[in-house]
Design a protein around this motif. Structure first.
Motif, PDB file in Angstrom:
ATOM      1  N   ALA A  67       0.790  -1.238   0.000  1.00 36.24           N
ATOM      2  CA  ALA A  67       0.000   0.000   0.000  1.00 36.24           C
ATOM      3  C   ALA A  67       0.822   1.288   0.000  1.00 36.24           C
ATOM      4  O   ALA A  67       0.247   2.381  -0.026  1.00 36.24           O
ATOM      5  CB  ALA A  67      -0.960  -0.001   1.185  1.00 36.24           C
ATOM      6  N   HIS A  68       2.143   1.180   0.061  1.00 31.64           N
ATOM      7  CA  HIS A  68       2.961   2.393  -0.108  1.00 31.64           C
ATOM      8  C   HIS A  68       4.321   2.003  -0.669  1.00 31.64           C
ATOM      9  O   HIS A  68       5.093   1.287  -0.020  1.00 31.64           O
ATOM     10  CB  HIS A  68       3.157   3.138   1.213  1.00 31.64           C
ATOM     11  N   CYS A  69       4.597   2.477  -1.879  1.00 31.87           N
ATOM     12  CA  CYS A  69       5.873   2.094  -2.493  1.00 31.87           C
ATOM     13  C   CYS A  69       6.308   3.145  -3.511  1.00 31.87           C
ATOM     14  O   CYS A  69       5.513   3.993  -3.932  1.00 31.87           O
ATOM     15  CB  CYS A  69       5.734   0.733  -3.174  1.00 31.87           C
ATOM     16  N   HIS A  70       7.585   3.117  -3.836  1.00 30.46           N
ATOM     17  CA  HIS A  70       8.162   3.917  -4.919  1.00 30.46           C
ATOM     18  C   HIS A  70       9.012   2.917  -5.712  1.00 30.46           C
ATOM     19  O   HIS A  70      10.240   2.979  -5.702  1.00 30.46           O
ATOM     20  CB  HIS A  70       9.040   5.049  -4.377  1.00 30.46           C
ATOM     21  N   THR A  71       8.346   1.994  -6.377  1.00 25.96           N
ATOM     22  CA  THR A  71       9.039   0.834  -6.940  1.00 25.96           C
ATOM     23  C   THR A  71      10.190   1.164  -7.892  1.00 25.96           C
ATOM     24  O   THR A  71      11.235   0.497  -7.843  1.00 25.96           O
ATOM     25  CB  THR A  71       8.013  -0.104  -7.612  1.00 25.96           C
ATOM     26  N   ILE A 216       0.161  10.815   0.535  1.00 24.55           N
ATOM     27  CA  ILE A 216       1.176  11.737   1.075  1.00 24.55           C
ATOM     28  C   ILE A 216       1.963  11.045   2.184  1.00 24.55           C
ATOM     29  O   ILE A 216       1.436  10.159   2.870  1.00 24.55           O
ATOM     30  CB  ILE A 216       0.491  13.033   1.604  1.00 24.55           C
ATOM     31  N   HIS A 217       3.241  11.411   2.335  1.00 20.27           N
ATOM     32  CA  HIS A 217       4.022  10.967   3.497  1.00 20.27           C
ATOM     33  C   HIS A 217       3.623  11.821   4.701  1.00 20.27           C
ATOM     34  O   HIS A 217       3.502  13.039   4.571  1.00 20.27           O
ATOM     35  CB  HIS A 217       5.524  11.168   3.255  1.00 20.27           C
ATOM     36  N   LEU A 218       3.463  11.195   5.849  1.00 17.81           N
ATOM     37  CA  LEU A 218       3.016  11.930   7.031  1.00 17.81           C
ATOM     38  C   LEU A 218       3.813  11.501   8.268  1.00 17.81           C
ATOM     39  O   LEU A 218       3.851  10.317   8.599  1.00 17.81           O
ATOM     40  CB  LEU A 218       1.521  11.658   7.268  1.00 17.81           C
ATOM     41  N   ALA A 254       1.209   7.838   4.423  1.00 14.26           N
ATOM     42  CA  ALA A 254       2.217   6.799   4.642  1.00 14.26           C
ATOM     43  C   ALA A 254       3.068   7.119   5.867  1.00 14.26           C
ATOM     44  O   ALA A 254       3.385   8.280   6.120  1.00 14.26           O
ATOM     45  CB  ALA A 254       3.105   6.671   3.419  1.00 14.26           C
ATOM     46  N   HIS A 255       3.438   6.098   6.589  1.00 11.92           N
ATOM     47  CA  HIS A 255       4.320   6.107   7.760  1.00 11.92           C
ATOM     48  C   HIS A 255       3.581   6.396   9.063  1.00 11.92           C
ATOM     49  O   HIS A 255       3.383   5.489   9.861  1.00 11.92           O
ATOM     50  CB  HIS A 255       5.511   7.050   7.580  1.00 11.92           C
ATOM     51  N   GLY A 256       3.225   7.636   9.333  1.00 12.80           N
ATOM     52  CA  GLY A 256       2.516   7.943  10.583  1.00 12.80           C
ATOM     53  C   GLY A 256       3.272   7.475  11.814  1.00 12.80           C
ATOM     54  O   GLY A 256       2.691   6.869  12.721  1.00 12.80           O
ATOM     55  N   THR A 305       5.891  -1.546   1.809  1.00  6.79           N
ATOM     56  CA  THR A 305       7.345  -1.794   1.873  1.00  6.79           C
ATOM     57  C   THR A 305       8.122  -0.490   1.853  1.00  6.79           C
ATOM     58  O   THR A 305       9.302  -0.472   2.176  1.00  6.79           O
ATOM     59  CB  THR A 305       7.826  -2.620   0.674  1.00  6.79           C
ATOM     60  N   ASP A 306       7.468   0.623   1.405  1.00  5.71           N
ATOM     61  CA  ASP A 306       8.158   1.851   1.055  1.00  5.71           C
ATOM     62  C   ASP A 306       9.078   1.551  -0.130  1.00  5.71           C
ATOM     63  O   ASP A 306       9.100   0.430  -0.640  1.00  5.71           O
ATOM     64  CB  ASP A 306       8.917   2.425   2.259  1.00  5.71           C
ATOM     65  N   GLY A 307       9.828   2.521  -0.596  1.00  7.68           N
ATOM     66  CA  GLY A 307      10.649   2.307  -1.789  1.00  7.68           C
ATOM     67  C   GLY A 307      11.800   1.357  -1.521  1.00  7.68           C
ATOM     68  O   GLY A 307      12.302   1.280  -0.413  1.00  7.68           O
TER      69      GLY A 307
HETATM   70 ZN   LIG Z   1       7.648   6.589   0.921  1.00 10.90          ZN
END
Ligand SMILES: [Zn+2]
Length: 441
Positions: A67-71, A216-218, A254-256, A305-307
């Motif tokens: 649900a959150h990536c920068h592949t 958005i990253h938060l 993302a993150h929180g 996974t994030d990027g």
């Molecule tokens: Zn990210």
């Protein structure tokens, strides 16, 4: 029609808080349109018609949603090792990303998609530039993707044009892919500290007009709070973004990691979903997100996974385990946050986060047949003592990409015993290799 007989069926169907009960000797029927027609115990299944092809599998379950990536950042995998996030972005990532071409993005997305599919990930939410190249690569790989091209405003990042043009391009991209079953398009802003108030407001307005989700990253790093308060007249990031209208529609944060109880209250009242990225947060020493507090507040939650430049692997089995371990280290309680909750956050819960609860993340009639099978002969999944077996625990603690025998997206088989069927992986590696070397120069 395709009929899948399995040793155990894990549907992940049911509301948050329920632990789905595995169904021994299950069956799933998939129509020619790639959607599930019937699902349940084989003993209750309807008669097979003449057009049915039957397959047998081990554990059959939904494929996973990242649900959150920068592949495409696979091209930067390993760069800037050991740097804290602010230096890593300014000194390594953004200068290299400023050299990216659409061809680079496409090559990175193709290689990353091959890795994700082989790891049981049938869908991802991507925040990256060159949205058209992203979408084309995901489609070529046969992977489902929510593409959210992102705006960054920083002197070290010079790849993209003025943000009003980028916002227009996001809407045009959404229209271009409107007929696709695999590709959806949303909008993204990098973060409250790296994008101007004017741009964030414009994204909120255009996303609302166009009915597009915002990503958005938060609150990823502790230092962000002071930077955001300086821009916002003293508000913390969630309240600031709420005041700009960014959480009015479908929002994915993302993150929180650095969220106070007041921040979580803002996310709850605006129904903003949060994607937990435990491996990236651990690798960058960002902190441990208050995942159980967010659960208690009733937030929609997923795992990302994030990027692959932040955290080398695109492996949600590792993420699920890290989510459990870090939540338990934080709480000091071994009963905190169990495997069933982690598995929900990569399947049905993740579908809720991306607004697709009606057709993704579960095996149920009407849903897309986005599925994976785990091999009955995988050593790590044995032995099984029936009287005390907890299958969801076994999948999360002992499962791995190596246990996957097949993956399907919309009923199409895309992985067979580790082999990606939709693209030439050796060619994708060669292409990424050449491009990564150029970016590093
Ligand atoms: Zn990210």
């Amino acid at each position: 029609m395709e009929r899948y007989l399995c040793d155990v069926l894990v549907t992940m169907d049911g509301p948050a808080g329920d632990v789905p009960v595995p169904i021994p000797d299950g069956m799933v029927d998939v129509g020619d349109d790639g959607r599930i027609v019937w699902c349940g115990p084989a003993a209750d299944a309807p008669e097979a018609g003449a057009d049915v092809t039957t397959h047998t599998t081990g554990i059959l379950m939904p494929s996973l949603i990242n649900a959150h990536c920068h592949t495409p950042m696979v091209l930067l995998r390993g760069a800037g090792e050991g740097l804290p996030v602010d230096r890593w972005l300014h000194e390594v990532m953004w200068p290299r990303e400023s050299k990216l071409t659409p061809g680079d993005v496409r090559a990175g997305m193709l290689l990353g998609a091959a890795e994700m599919l082989a790891n049981g990930i049938g869908a991802s939410v991507e925040m990256y530039f060159a949205g058209q190249a992203m979408a084309e690569a995901a489609e070529q790989a046969g992977m489902r993707c929510l593409v959210t091209p992102g705006v960054i405003e920083d002197p070290d990042f010079t790849l993209t044009g003025p943000w009003p043009d980028q916002i227009d391009e996001m809407v045009a991209l959404r229209d271009r892919w409107a007929a696709s079953d695999l590709i959806d398009v949303g909008m993204a802003a990098h973060a409250a500290y790296s994008v101007s108030r004017e741009c964030l407001t414009a994204i909120a307005e255009r996303a609302a007009d166009a009915g597009m989700p915002v990503h958005i990253h938060l609150a990823e790093q502790q230092w962000e709070d002071a930077a955001v308060r300086e821009r916002s007249g003293g508000l913390a990031a969630p309240e600031y973004l709420e005041s700009l209208g960014l959480f009015d529609g479908d929002a994915i944060a993302a993150h929180g990691v650095w969220l106070t109880p007041d921040d979580i209250e803002v996310l709850a009242r605006t129904d903003t979903a949060v994607v937990h990225c435990p491996c990236s947060n651990a690798k960058h020493a960002s902190g441990v997100a208050p995942v159980t507090e967010m659960q208690t507040a009733g937030l929609r939650l997923a795992i990302g996974t994030d990027g692959p430049a932040s955290h080398h692997r695109l492996d949600l089995f590792e993420e699920m385990r890290t989510a459990i371990r870090t939540a338990r280290i934080r709480s000091g309680d071994a009963q905190t946050f169990g495997p069933a909750e982690a598995l929900r956050m990569t399947t049905a819960g993740a579908a809720e986060v991306i607004g697709r609860a009606d057709e993704l993340g579960r095996l149920a009639p009407g849903c897309w047949a986005d599925m994976m099978a785990l091999s009955p002969s995988e050593p790590a999944l044995h032995p099984v003592v029936a009287s005390e077996d907890d299958l969801l625990s076994r999948i999360v603690w002992s499962g791995s990409p190596g246990a996957i025998s097949a993956v399907w997206v919309a009923g199409r088989k895309v992985v067979d015993h580790g082999r990606v069927l939709t693209l030439d992986v050796a060619e994708a590696i060669d292409e990424a290799q050449t491009r990564a070397r150029r970016l590093a120069e």
